[in-house]
Design an enzyme around this catalytic site. Sequence first.
Site, PDB file in Angstrom:
ATOM      1  N   LYS A 122       1.853   2.174  -5.056  1.00  0.00           N
ATOM      2  CA  LYS A 122       2.378   1.611  -6.318  1.00  0.00           C
ATOM      3  C   LYS A 122       1.436   1.900  -7.480  1.00  0.00           C
ATOM      4  CE  LYS A 122       2.432  -2.432  -4.355  1.00  0.00           C
ATOM      5  NZ  LYS A 122       2.113  -2.061  -2.968  1.00  0.00           N
ATOM      6  N   GLN A 143       1.963  -6.083  -3.235  1.00  0.00           N
ATOM      7  CA  GLN A 143       2.431  -6.219  -1.847  1.00  0.00           C
ATOM      8  C   GLN A 143       3.728  -5.422  -1.651  1.00  0.00           C
ATOM      9  OE1 GLN A 143       1.330  -9.534  -3.425  1.00  0.00           O
ATOM     10  NE2 GLN A 143      -0.565  -8.554  -2.863  1.00  0.00           N
ATOM     11  N   GLY A 174      -4.508  -4.278  -3.880  1.00  0.00           N
ATOM     12  CA  GLY A 174      -5.505  -3.237  -4.136  1.00  0.00           C
ATOM     13  C   GLY A 174      -4.726  -1.994  -4.533  1.00  0.00           C
ATOM     14  N   HIS A 175      -4.653  -1.715  -5.821  1.00  0.00           N
ATOM     15  CA  HIS A 175      -3.843  -0.602  -6.322  1.00  0.00           C
ATOM     16  C   HIS A 175      -4.771   0.526  -6.770  1.00  0.00           C
ATOM     17  CE1 HIS A 175      -0.262  -3.514  -7.227  1.00  0.00           C
ATOM     18  NE2 HIS A 175      -0.639  -3.497  -5.958  1.00  0.00           N
ATOM     19  N   ASP A 178       0.815  -1.230   0.000  1.00  0.00           N
ATOM     20  CA  ASP A 178       0.000   0.000   0.000  1.00  0.00           C
ATOM     21  C   ASP A 178       0.844   1.273   0.000  1.00  0.00           C
ATOM     22  OD1 ASP A 178      -2.211  -1.649   0.123  1.00  0.00           O
ATOM     23  OD2 ASP A 178      -2.274  -1.613   2.308  1.00  0.00           O
TER      24      ASP A 178
HETATM   25  P1  GDP Z   1      -0.750   0.376  -3.529  1.00  0.00           P
HETATM   26  O1  GDP Z   1      -1.360  -0.898  -3.083  1.00  0.00           O
HETATM   27  O2  GDP Z   1       0.709   0.435  -3.271  1.00  0.00           O
HETATM   28  O3  GDP Z   1      -1.091   0.727  -4.949  1.00  0.00           O
HETATM   29  O4  GDP Z   1      -1.398   1.535  -2.610  1.00  0.00           O
HETATM   30  P2  GDP Z   1      -2.957   1.665  -2.225  1.00  0.00           P
HETATM   31  O5  GDP Z   1      -3.724   2.102  -3.420  1.00  0.00           O
HETATM   32  O6  GDP Z   1      -3.433   0.437  -1.534  1.00  0.00           O
HETATM   33  O7  GDP Z   1      -2.888   2.788  -1.103  1.00  0.00           O
HETATM   34  C1  GDP Z   1      -2.371   4.050  -1.350  1.00  0.00           C
HETATM   35  C2  GDP Z   1      -3.470   5.074  -1.050  1.00  0.00           C
HETATM   36  O8  GDP Z   1      -2.895   6.361  -0.943  1.00  0.00           O
HETATM   37  C3  GDP Z   1      -4.514   5.189  -2.140  1.00  0.00           C
HETATM   38  O9  GDP Z   1      -5.735   5.538  -1.566  1.00  0.00           O
HETATM   39  C4  GDP Z   1      -3.979   6.320  -3.006  1.00  0.00           C
HETATM   40  O10 GDP Z   1      -5.004   7.004  -3.727  1.00  0.00           O
HETATM   41  C5  GDP Z   1      -3.400   7.232  -1.951  1.00  0.00           C
HETATM   42  N1  GDP Z   1      -2.241   8.029  -2.367  1.00  0.00           N
HETATM   43  C6  GDP Z   1      -1.246   7.704  -3.233  1.00  0.00           C
HETATM   44  N2  GDP Z   1      -0.296   8.672  -3.235  1.00  0.00           N
HETATM   45  C7  GDP Z   1      -0.717   9.613  -2.361  1.00  0.00           C
HETATM   46  C8  GDP Z   1      -0.147  10.841  -1.877  1.00  0.00           C
HETATM   47  O11 GDP Z   1       0.932  11.247  -2.270  1.00  0.00           O
HETATM   48  N3  GDP Z   1      -0.853  11.527  -0.938  1.00  0.00           N
HETATM   49  C9  GDP Z   1      -2.054  11.096  -0.459  1.00  0.00           C
HETATM   50  N4  GDP Z   1      -2.666  11.832   0.467  1.00  0.00           N
HETATM   51  N5  GDP Z   1      -2.608   9.947  -0.872  1.00  0.00           N
HETATM   52  C10 GDP Z   1      -1.947   9.214  -1.804  1.00  0.00           C
HETATM   53  P1  IMO Z   2      -0.892  -4.158  -2.282  1.00  0.00           P
HETATM   54  O1  IMO Z   2      -0.453  -4.731  -3.595  1.00  0.00           O
HETATM   55  C1  IMO Z   2      -0.927  -4.525   2.059  1.00  0.00           C
HETATM   56  C2  IMO Z   2      -0.984  -8.600   3.694  1.00  0.00           C
HETATM   57  C3  IMO Z   2      -2.223  -9.049   4.443  1.00  0.00           C
HETATM   58  C4  IMO Z   2      -1.603 -10.007   5.438  1.00  0.00           C
HETATM   59  C5  IMO Z   2      -0.500 -10.670   4.631  1.00  0.00           C
HETATM   60  C6  IMO Z   2      -0.899 -12.007   4.020  1.00  0.00           C
HETATM   61  O2  IMO Z   2      -2.175  -3.427  -2.341  1.00  0.00           O
HETATM   62  O3  IMO Z   2       0.220  -3.380  -1.655  1.00  0.00           O
HETATM   63  P2  IMO Z   2      -2.447 -12.692   1.968  1.00  0.00           P
HETATM   64  O4  IMO Z   2      -3.899 -12.438   1.692  1.00  0.00           O
HETATM   65  O5  IMO Z   2      -1.540 -12.155   0.921  1.00  0.00           O
HETATM   66  O6  IMO Z   2      -2.155 -14.117   2.264  1.00  0.00           O
HETATM   67  O7  IMO Z   2      -2.134 -11.885   3.340  1.00  0.00           O
HETATM   68  O8  IMO Z   2      -0.189  -9.762   3.588  1.00  0.00           O
HETATM   69  N1  IMO Z   2      -1.227  -8.099   2.314  1.00  0.00           N
HETATM   70  C7  IMO Z   2      -1.154  -6.811   1.963  1.00  0.00           C
HETATM   71  N2  IMO Z   2      -0.966  -5.705   2.727  1.00  0.00           N
HETATM   72  N3  IMO Z   2      -1.048  -4.428   0.713  1.00  0.00           N
HETATM   73  C8  IMO Z   2      -1.210  -5.524  -0.056  1.00  0.00           C
HETATM   74  O9  IMO Z   2      -1.199  -5.469  -1.399  1.00  0.00           O
HETATM   75  C9  IMO Z   2      -1.317  -6.786   0.571  1.00  0.00           C
HETATM   76  N4  IMO Z   2      -1.509  -8.037   0.127  1.00  0.00           N
HETATM   77  C10 IMO Z   2      -1.434  -8.828   1.203  1.00  0.00           C
HETATM   78  O10 IMO Z   2      -2.858  -7.965   5.081  1.00  0.00           O
HETATM   79  O11 IMO Z   2      -0.975  -9.294   6.476  1.00  0.00           O
HETATM   80 MG    MG Z   3      -2.885  -1.572  -1.825  1.00  0.00          MG
END
Ligand code: GDP
Ligand code: IMO
Ligand code: MG
Length: 425
Positions: free
Chosen positions: A16, A222, A40-41, A13
């Site tokens: 990415k 991840q 979840g991207h 998270d």
């Molecule tokens: P990922 O799994 O690495 O793609 O990240 P996620 O989408 O799960 O979580 C990142 C969250 O932060 C999302 O809700 C993005 O919209 C938000 N986000 C990304 N970059 C920024 C930033 O620079 N500032 C803020 N406030 N939110 C951001």
């Molecule tokens: P993105 O790509 C954050 C975490 C779960 C748990 C552990 C194992 O959005 O960054 P799993 O379901 O993979 O067997 O769970 O890994 N986890 C993540 N945490 N971002 C993710 O993906 C994750 N995918 C799995 O919360 O701790």
């Molecule tokens: Mg994510």
Amino acid sequence: MPVKIVIGTQWGDEGKGKVVDLLSETADVVARYQGGANAGHTVEIGDQRFILHLLPAGILRPNTVCIIGNGVVVDPAALLREIEIVRKEGIEIAGRLKISHNAHLIMPYHKKLDSLRERGTNKIGTTGRGIGPAYIDKAQRVGIRIVDLLDRDYLEERIRMNLKEKNRILAHIYQSEELDVESIIAEYQEFDRLIDPYVTDTSLYMNKAIREGKRILIEGAQGTLLDLDHGTYPYVTSSNPISGGACVGLGIPPTCIDEIVGVSKAYSTRVGEGPFPTEETGAIGEKLRKHGEEFGATTGRPRRCGWFDAFAMRYSTLINGCTSLALTKLDVLGSFDTIPVCVGYTCEGKSLKSFPTAVRVLEQVEPVYQTYPGWKCDISQITDWKDLPVEARQYVRTIADLVQTPVSLLSVGPKRQQTILVPEE
Ligand code: GDP
Ligand code: IMO
Ligand code: MG
């Protein structure tokens, strides 16, 4: 570009999705190599917000070819749902999505076993998407692959063989209801027709694209500290999110990789169980969660929050070979007077030389902090490095120094335009 990998350097998270979306502007191909719908991207474009689980973020660019590589575990129902969502937004998928025939399938029993195992005492806090059980079957050589969908008799045989064992486990170990083999066979036989148009030898495709000099972006899911081999085992995912995983998960040689971009938040978060040395469980953690809107993109769970951990990041950039960092969510730190950064760990009074691998040690370590002045203002509308408050620029340069990797890109908000290019020092 030619071949650039984007990976998460923390516990996932990191942002990415946003970074891959930005970089995909100049990419011909965007490819996922591991994980599954546990990812979840998030990508925000104008007023639209997409949360992608299996589709590479490049799908939102009209001319980019997207690859789901052999290392990904594919839940066909989740994939088809996602394709439908994206299509409804007017995005054309036909001819642009290619799925490896070698990728393994997530089956209904994987999801059921995932959730049942989580009810026990050794909870990992998984996403419940069946990821662990699917990779177990892959390693145990009883998995069912995309290519098996194309041979109905073989598919039926494999499902029956698996269900025989899985139903016994469900009934006798978990005292749970058995699954109906006939309905699973019927459901998966139907996927053949729906998924067939996308199935191809993606390794061949990738290697040809590389030879032709196409610009390739590889999207990790991840993060490094969730890596099965190099993360905070056993509190990890069941695949290899590190850059090294890309070659295995796509069938491309290590010699073709040119750049590795590590995505990192300007602080730290973690979802699920497991050690998190810089976690702030009180008011500070709450403030980071609120300002950063730190709730899981896949499960909606509140993310645990804490300060930036430069000691863990040194380890992470080392094993990934990061050539640069993309630092996200710097805007979230705008209301703190001072900002601590972890520069080392101590355990029983002794400083540790390197990131510990034993989970019990990691649970006990005390972070050593250095504190930096905050900038105390909203930076989310700034687009030029020179316009950032001096404290914010210092914070970024300090992180680059501590982690020994240059920060090349800065994100100050979820939208494309909330991005700052960082000049070389
Ligand atoms: P990922 O799994 O690495 O793609 O990240 P996620 O989408 O799960 O979580 C990142 C969250 O932060 C999302 O809700 C993005 O919209 C938000 N986000 C990304 N970059 C920024 C930033 O620079 N500032 C803020 N406030 N939110 C951001
Ligand atoms: P993105 O790509 C954050 C975490 C779960 C748990 C552990 C194992 O959005 O960054 P799993 O379901 O993979 O067997 O769970 O890994 N986890 C993540 N945490 N971002 C993710 O993906 C994750 N995918 C799995 O919360 O701790
Ligand atoms: Mg994510």
